[in-house]
Design a protein around this motif. Structure first.
Motif, short mmCIF file in Angstrom:
data_model
loop_
_atom_site.label_atom_id
_atom_site.label_comp_id
_atom_site.label_asym_id
_atom_site.label_seq_id
_atom_site.Cartn_x
_atom_site.Cartn_y
_atom_site.Cartn_z
N PHE A 107 -15.23 0.28 16.24
CA PHE A 107 -16.41 0.92 16.80
C PHE A 107 -17.64 0.73 15.92
CE2 PHE A 107 -13.66 2.91 19.80
CZ PHE A 107 -14.48 3.22 20.88
N ILE A 108 -17.47 0.78 14.62
CA ILE A 108 -18.61 0.54 13.72
C ILE A 108 -19.14 -0.88 13.93
CG2 ILE A 108 -19.27 0.25 11.29
CD1 ILE A 108 -17.24 2.58 10.70
N ALA A 109 -18.24 -1.87 13.94
CA ALA A 109 -18.66 -3.25 14.17
C ALA A 109 -19.27 -3.41 15.56
CB ALA A 109 -17.47 -4.20 14.00
N ALA A 110 -18.69 -2.76 16.57
CA ALA A 110 -19.19 -2.88 17.94
C ALA A 110 -20.60 -2.31 18.07
CB ALA A 110 -18.24 -2.17 18.91
N LEU A 111 -20.88 -1.21 17.40
CA LEU A 111 -22.24 -0.66 17.43
C LEU A 111 -23.25 -1.68 16.91
CD1 LEU A 111 -22.05 3.05 16.19
CD2 LEU A 111 -22.64 2.23 18.47
N ILE A 112 -22.93 -2.33 15.82
CA ILE A 112 -23.83 -3.32 15.22
C ILE A 112 -23.97 -4.53 16.13
CG2 ILE A 112 -24.13 -4.91 13.25
CD1 ILE A 112 -22.63 -2.67 11.58
N LEU A 113 -22.85 -5.04 16.64
CA LEU A 113 -22.90 -6.20 17.54
C LEU A 113 -23.73 -5.90 18.79
CD1 LEU A 113 -19.17 -7.34 17.30
CD2 LEU A 113 -21.16 -8.48 16.27
N ASP A 114 -23.51 -4.72 19.38
CA ASP A 114 -24.27 -4.33 20.57
C ASP A 114 -25.75 -4.14 20.27
OD1 ASP A 114 -22.22 -4.37 22.41
OD2 ASP A 114 -21.99 -2.19 22.52
N HIS A 115 -26.05 -3.47 19.19
CA HIS A 115 -27.45 -3.16 18.86
C HIS A 115 -28.29 -4.43 18.70
CE1 HIS A 115 -30.83 -0.80 17.43
NE2 HIS A 115 -30.94 -1.66 16.41
N TYR A 116 -27.72 -5.41 18.05
CA TYR A 116 -28.47 -6.64 17.79
C TYR A 116 -28.16 -7.76 18.80
CZ TYR A 116 -29.79 -4.45 13.43
OH TYR A 116 -30.29 -3.59 12.49
N GLY A 117 -27.25 -7.51 19.71
CA GLY A 117 -26.90 -8.54 20.70
C GLY A 117 -26.30 -9.77 20.04
N LEU A 118 -25.47 -9.56 19.03
CA LEU A 118 -24.89 -10.68 18.29
C LEU A 118 -23.72 -11.30 19.04
CD1 LEU A 118 -24.92 -9.02 14.75
CD2 LEU A 118 -26.55 -10.68 15.67
N ILE A 119 -23.43 -12.52 18.73
CA ILE A 119 -22.31 -13.33 19.23
C ILE A 119 -22.03 -13.12 20.72
CG2 ILE A 119 -21.25 -13.75 16.99
CD1 ILE A 119 -19.18 -11.59 17.63
N SER A 120 -23.05 -13.26 21.52
CA SER A 120 -22.97 -13.29 22.99
C SER A 120 -22.93 -11.91 23.67
CB SER A 120 -21.76 -14.12 23.47
OG SER A 120 -21.84 -15.42 22.95
#
Length: 147
Positions: A107-120
């Motif tokens: 969930f911590i990683a998912a928040l960061i990925l979602d917030h910045y729209g990283l890796i698709s």
């Protein structure tokens, strides 16, 4: 229709500690977590190949394969690390504690990925509600770990 995906996600999530226990048992027989993870991936690969043939999934062309960025090919390595990690963690932490901390990390990683729209991923801005949800999850993981 969305509920079918939620149920599918719940079933897939339920299989994670089951897979960890199965692979932990395989490690006991093979004597090493690396060989247990290797065997798990080899069998998984064979199952996926059989499924692809059974469903007549079209084989991607070389052009399609080369169009993917290099980082897109690292999923298998990350999967191997994950399977290796759960084999180690399952034996040391137990199923509930292992899953609680794995979920907190996810969930911590998912928040960061979602917030910045990283890796698709599409952008989903971090909000205090999302942070609170992850914070509660970490509190839950701490309680599971402690008791």
């Amino acid at each position: 229709m969305k509920w079918m995906y939620v149920i599918f996600a719940l079933l897939a999530g339920a299989m994670m500690p089951v897979q960890a226990g199965i692979n932990l048992r395989l490690k006991g027989s093979l004597g090493d977590p690396v060989w247990a993870a290797t065997a798990s991936f080899a069998i998984g690969t064979l199952v996926l190949i059989a499924y692809a043939f059974a469903t007549k999934a079209p084989v991607p062309s070389l052009g399609m394969a080369t169009s993917a960025p290099l980082w897109a090919w690292t999923g298998g390595a990350l999967g191997a690390f994950f399977v290796f990690a759960i084999i180690i963690l399952a034996g040391k932490l137990g199923a509930a504690t292992m899953m609680a901390w794995l979920l907190a990390g996810q969930f911590i990683a998912a928040l960061i990925l979602d917030h910045y729209g990283l890796i698709s991923f599409n952008v989903h801005t971090i909000s205090w509600q999302r942070i609170a949800g992850v914070f509660l999850l970490i509190i839950g993981a701490t309680l599971i770990n402690r008791y």
